[in-house]
Scaffold this motif. Structure first.
Motif, PDB file in Angstrom:
ATOM      1  N   GLU A 172       0.825  -1.205   0.000  1.00  0.00           N
ATOM      2  CA  GLU A 172       0.000   0.000   0.000  1.00  0.00           C
ATOM      3  C   GLU A 172       0.865   1.263   0.000  1.00  0.00           C
ATOM      4  O   GLU A 172       0.469   2.296  -0.539  1.00  0.00           O
ATOM      5  CB  GLU A 172      -0.916   0.004   1.225  1.00  0.00           C
ATOM      6  CG  GLU A 172      -1.936  -1.105   1.239  1.00  0.00           C
ATOM      7  CD  GLU A 172      -3.027  -0.930   0.194  1.00  0.00           C
ATOM      8  OE1 GLU A 172      -3.150   0.191  -0.357  1.00  0.00           O
ATOM      9  OE2 GLU A 172      -3.759  -1.901  -0.076  1.00  0.00           O
ATOM     10  N   ASP A 173       2.032   1.174   0.620  1.00  0.00           N
ATOM     11  CA  ASP A 173       2.912   2.335   0.682  1.00  0.00           C
ATOM     12  C   ASP A 173       4.330   1.840   0.922  1.00  0.00           C
ATOM     13  O   ASP A 173       4.536   0.848   1.646  1.00  0.00           O
ATOM     14  CB  ASP A 173       2.484   3.282   1.805  1.00  0.00           C
ATOM     15  CG  ASP A 173       3.136   4.652   1.718  1.00  0.00           C
ATOM     16  OD1 ASP A 173       3.616   5.014   0.615  1.00  0.00           O
ATOM     17  OD2 ASP A 173       3.177   5.371   2.730  1.00  0.00           O
ATOM     18  N   LEU A 174       5.282   2.522   0.313  1.00  0.00           N
ATOM     19  CA  LEU A 174       6.685   2.170   0.513  1.00  0.00           C
ATOM     20  C   LEU A 174       7.528   3.433   0.374  1.00  0.00           C
ATOM     21  O   LEU A 174       7.372   4.186  -0.593  1.00  0.00           O
ATOM     22  CB  LEU A 174       7.146   1.117  -0.503  1.00  0.00           C
ATOM     23  CG  LEU A 174       8.557   0.544  -0.281  1.00  0.00           C
ATOM     24  CD1 LEU A 174       8.634  -0.900  -0.778  1.00  0.00           C
ATOM     25  CD2 LEU A 174       9.611   1.385  -0.996  1.00  0.00           C
ATOM     26  N   THR A 175       8.397   3.661   1.343  1.00  0.00           N
ATOM     27  CA  THR A 175       9.254   4.840   1.354  1.00  0.00           C
ATOM     28  C   THR A 175      10.697   4.410   1.552  1.00  0.00           C
ATOM     29  O   THR A 175      10.991   3.594   2.423  1.00  0.00           O
ATOM     30  CB  THR A 175       8.864   5.801   2.498  1.00  0.00           C
ATOM     31  OG1 THR A 175       7.503   6.198   2.338  1.00  0.00           O
ATOM     32  CG2 THR A 175       9.751   7.036   2.509  1.00  0.00           C
ATOM     33  N   PRO A 223       6.719   0.497  -6.575  1.00  0.00           N
ATOM     34  CA  PRO A 223       7.438   0.191  -5.335  1.00  0.00           C
ATOM     35  C   PRO A 223       8.216  -1.121  -5.374  1.00  0.00           C
ATOM     36  O   PRO A 223       9.118  -1.326  -4.566  1.00  0.00           O
ATOM     37  CB  PRO A 223       6.338   0.162  -4.266  1.00  0.00           C
ATOM     38  CG  PRO A 223       5.062   0.002  -5.018  1.00  0.00           C
ATOM     39  CD  PRO A 223       5.269   0.640  -6.343  1.00  0.00           C
ATOM     40  N   GLU A 224       7.892  -2.007  -6.308  1.00  0.00           N
ATOM     41  CA  GLU A 224       8.641  -3.254  -6.430  1.00  0.00           C
ATOM     42  C   GLU A 224      10.119  -2.990  -6.721  1.00  0.00           C
ATOM     43  O   GLU A 224      10.985  -3.814  -6.416  1.00  0.00           O
ATOM     44  CB  GLU A 224       8.043  -4.120  -7.545  1.00  0.00           C
ATOM     45  CG  GLU A 224       6.616  -4.578  -7.300  1.00  0.00           C
ATOM     46  CD  GLU A 224       6.523  -5.760  -6.352  1.00  0.00           C
ATOM     47  OE1 GLU A 224       7.547  -6.461  -6.186  1.00  0.00           O
ATOM     48  OE2 GLU A 224       5.433  -5.983  -5.794  1.00  0.00           O
ATOM     49  N   ASN A 225      10.432  -1.828  -7.313  1.00  0.00           N
ATOM     50  CA  ASN A 225      11.829  -1.505  -7.624  1.00  0.00           C
ATOM     51  C   ASN A 225      12.682  -1.366  -6.371  1.00  0.00           C
ATOM     52  O   ASN A 225      13.910  -1.485  -6.440  1.00  0.00           O
ATOM     53  CB  ASN A 225      11.911  -0.207  -8.433  1.00  0.00           C
ATOM     54  CG  ASN A 225      11.430  -0.383  -9.863  1.00  0.00           C
ATOM     55  OD1 ASN A 225      11.559  -1.456 -10.443  1.00  0.00           O
ATOM     56  ND2 ASN A 225      10.864   0.669 -10.429  1.00  0.00           N
ATOM     57  N   ALA A 226      12.055  -1.101  -5.232  1.00  0.00           N
ATOM     58  CA  ALA A 226      12.798  -0.924  -3.988  1.00  0.00           C
ATOM     59  C   ALA A 226      13.257  -2.243  -3.382  1.00  0.00           C
ATOM     60  O   ALA A 226      14.087  -2.250  -2.463  1.00  0.00           O
ATOM     61  CB  ALA A 226      11.953  -0.170  -2.958  1.00  0.00           C
ATOM     62  N   LEU A 227      12.748  -3.359  -3.876  1.00  0.00           N
ATOM     63  CA  LEU A 227      13.054  -4.645  -3.256  1.00  0.00           C
ATOM     64  C   LEU A 227      14.410  -5.179  -3.682  1.00  0.00           C
ATOM     65  O   LEU A 227      14.904  -6.146  -3.103  1.00  0.00           O
ATOM     66  CB  LEU A 227      11.949  -5.655  -3.587  1.00  0.00           C
ATOM     67  CG  LEU A 227      10.516  -5.196  -3.255  1.00  0.00           C
ATOM     68  CD1 LEU A 227       9.527  -6.317  -3.527  1.00  0.00           C
ATOM     69  CD2 LEU A 227      10.413  -4.680  -1.831  1.00  0.00           C
ATOM     70  N   LEU A 274      11.445   7.399  -9.900  1.00  0.00           N
ATOM     71  CA  LEU A 274      10.835   7.942  -8.699  1.00  0.00           C
ATOM     72  C   LEU A 274       9.512   8.616  -8.997  1.00  0.00           C
ATOM     73  O   LEU A 274       9.334   9.250 -10.038  1.00  0.00           O
ATOM     74  CB  LEU A 274      11.763   8.969  -8.044  1.00  0.00           C
ATOM     75  CG  LEU A 274      12.928   8.439  -7.228  1.00  0.00           C
ATOM     76  CD1 LEU A 274      13.698   9.589  -6.597  1.00  0.00           C
ATOM     77  CD2 LEU A 274      12.461   7.476  -6.160  1.00  0.00           C
ATOM     78  N   GLU A 275       8.606   8.526  -8.046  1.00  0.00           N
ATOM     79  CA  GLU A 275       7.354   9.282  -8.107  1.00  0.00           C
ATOM     80  C   GLU A 275       7.528  10.646  -7.451  1.00  0.00           C
ATOM     81  O   GLU A 275       7.056  11.661  -7.961  1.00  0.00           O
ATOM     82  CB  GLU A 275       6.242   8.498  -7.411  1.00  0.00           C
ATOM     83  CG  GLU A 275       4.912   9.219  -7.331  1.00  0.00           C
ATOM     84  CD  GLU A 275       3.881   8.400  -6.591  1.00  0.00           C
ATOM     85  OE1 GLU A 275       3.629   8.682  -5.392  1.00  0.00           O
ATOM     86  OE2 GLU A 275       3.338   7.463  -7.208  1.00  0.00           O
TER      87      GLU A 275
END
Length: 324
Positions: A172-175, A223-227, A274-275
């Motif tokens: 739902e959210d990732l920072t 947000p999958e890119n952050a994994l 990035l968003e």
């Protein structure tokens, strides 16, 4: 300091969650972070992750926990001590290389293991370590792969909010972030043109020694890119930190607001995945005690309390406006 986790009210508008914080977890010989894309502002191209340490906060939510608040019924409650042990155990199971990936993995395991948990929010500050130089023949020094110093420098930050769905956990959210950056520029910064009225005592400065602390946070379009599964799409905290210091070096800014805007533009240009990017800055600029010395020399002292701060967020529309 990192941003505070936002309480997530349920459908009734009630805030209801509990969890464990200050969970210190250390993993040796985690998976190295390889294959990141390099940028002009940074020498960072990956990390060995010989020491992979984090200060973790876990927050869980679910309607089945209501009876523990309203009736003292603990039959659905997972003790926070058990949560701590769960995080420590999963650190040994995680085979990835990023802070955000680790949080996503552990949060997913919470949802898979405990059906009464409807959502999990986890955040972590990296516990950073510095390699120590040791002699390696011919009077040369090389970084040790065995001995490290606990770092007092900036650290990576991550926060992940997962909810349960029929198809599995949903982000739902990732920072992502980097916190506790401290930078001093001895000259090449000014502060002029602000409101002058009967309350103004601060003199304008055409050239000042500027000392700031800075936290930077970002959100990915995907947000999958952050994994870290596609390292070339991952944004390392070290590279964002390096962009901040390079822009600080290059730019003659007229305020901290001006400075963080230009840092944000550079970050968004370097990382189109990035968003948005956001900042919290704090002004710790020293006060001139003497400026009657030769050349650029000054004597400075610590500033009195209170200190000023700035918060700002940006997205790619700011780049478009700048191009017009």
């Amino acid at each position: 300091m990192p941003i505070e986790s936002v309480d997530s009210p349920d459908d009734s508008g009630r805030t209801m969650n509990y969890g464990k914080e200050k969970v210190s977890v250390y993993r040796t010989y985690a998976t190295p972070l390889d294959g990141v894309r390099t940028i002009p502002e940074s020498q960072f191209d990956g990390r060995e992750n010989i020491l992979f340490g984090h200060d973790v906060r876990v927050q869980v939510e679910g309607e089945e926990f209501l009876s523990s608040f309203s009736e003292g019924d603990n039959s659905m409650v997972v003790a926070t001590d058990s949560m701590k042990n769960f995080v420590l155990h999963q650190a040994g199971e995680y085979d990835g290389a990023t802070t955000e990936g680790f949080l996503h993995f552990v949060s997913s395991q919470f949802l898979e293991t405990y059906s009464q948990m409807e959502s999990v929010r986890m955040s972590a500050n990296e516990i950073a370590f510095d390699e120590r130089p040791v002699p390696e023949g011919n009077s040369e020094f090389e970084p040790s792969d065995l001995v490290f110093r606990v770092s007092d420098d900036e650290s990576a930050f991550g926060e992940v909010y997962l909810t349960r769905s029929e198809d599995g956990p949903v982000i739902e959210d990732l920072t992502g972030g980097v916190t506790d950056i401290e930078l001093v520029k001895v000259k090449g910064s000014s502060f002029e043109g602000y409101v002058q009225d009967e309350y103004t005592t601060l003199p304008e400065r055409t050239d000042r020694t500027l000392y700031i602390t800075l936290d930077i946070f970002w959100r990915y379009t995907d947000p999958e890119n952050a994994l870290g599964e596609e390292p070339e799409r991952y944004i390392p905290a070290e590279q964002v930190r390096d962009i901040a210091q390079v822009v600080f070096h290059e730019v003659d800014s007229n305020s901290i607001q001006d400075l963080i805007y230009q840092i944000g533009q550079r970050v968004l240009k370097r990382f189109p995945q990035l968003e948005s990017v956001s900042f919290e800055a704090n002004n710790r600029t020293w006060i001139r005690e003497r400026d009657d010395l030769d050349s650029d020399a000054k004597v400075l002292k610590e500033p009195p309390r209170p200190t000023g701060f700035q918060q700002f967020s940006m997205d790619h529309s700011d780049l478009e406006e700048d191009a017009q």
